[in-house]
Write an enzyme that holds these catalytic residues in place. Structure first.
Site, PDB file in Angstrom:
ATOM      1  N   CYS A  64       0.757  -1.274  -0.021  1.00 12.12           N
ATOM      2  CA  CYS A  64      -0.263   0.133   0.100  1.00 12.12           C
ATOM      3  C   CYS A  64       0.948   1.295  -0.006  1.00 12.12           C
ATOM      4  CB  CYS A  64      -0.994   0.068   0.983  1.00 12.12           C
ATOM      5  SG  CYS A  64      -0.021   0.086   2.874  1.00 12.12           S
ATOM      6  N   ARG A  65       0.310   2.337   0.488  1.00 12.77           N
ATOM      7  CA  ARG A  65       1.175   3.529   0.673  1.00 12.77           C
ATOM      8  C   ARG A  65       2.452   3.517   1.634  1.00 12.77           C
ATOM      9  NH1 ARG A  65       1.337   8.076   3.822  1.00 12.77           N
ATOM     10  NH2 ARG A  65       1.817  10.060   2.826  1.00 12.77           N
TER      11      ARG A  65
END
Length: 102
Positions: A64-65
């Site tokens: 993800c981020r």
């Protein structure tokens, strides 16, 4: 299963190693910048379990981020019987930072 560093991920992607690579960020985040992973936003993951069934006993790498949402996705999938799930530590932010260092 142990999590994966961005350095290890980068090496494995360069070698075209076989694993299911999932990005659990939202679609707009994915469109802005991605590493070529399959985009399944975290909130949609429960509805996609049937599609992932064939990977139940295969390695799944999730990012993800920053590593938080993918950590949640890892725990969710493991609770559903997927036992070879790895989280990318630091997410795409750490991956891009590694690229800048090179």
């Amino acid at each position: 299963m142990e999590d994966i560093t961005v350095g290890e991920l980068k090496e494995r992607l360069a070698r075209n190693e076989e694993f299911l690579f999932i990005d659990v960020r939202e679609e707009y985040e994915y469109e802005d910048d991605n590493l070529g992973a399959l985009n399944i936003p975290l909130g949609d993951l429960p509805d996609k379990l049937d599609e992932l069934e064939e990977y139940r006993n295969k390695e799944i790498v999730i990012h993800c981020r920053s590593g938080a949402r993918s950590g949640n996705a890892k725990h969710f999938l493991m609770s559903k019987g997927f036992d070879k799930v790895r989280n990318v530590l630091g997410g795409i932010l750490a991956y891009r930072a590694l690229e800048e260092e090179e």
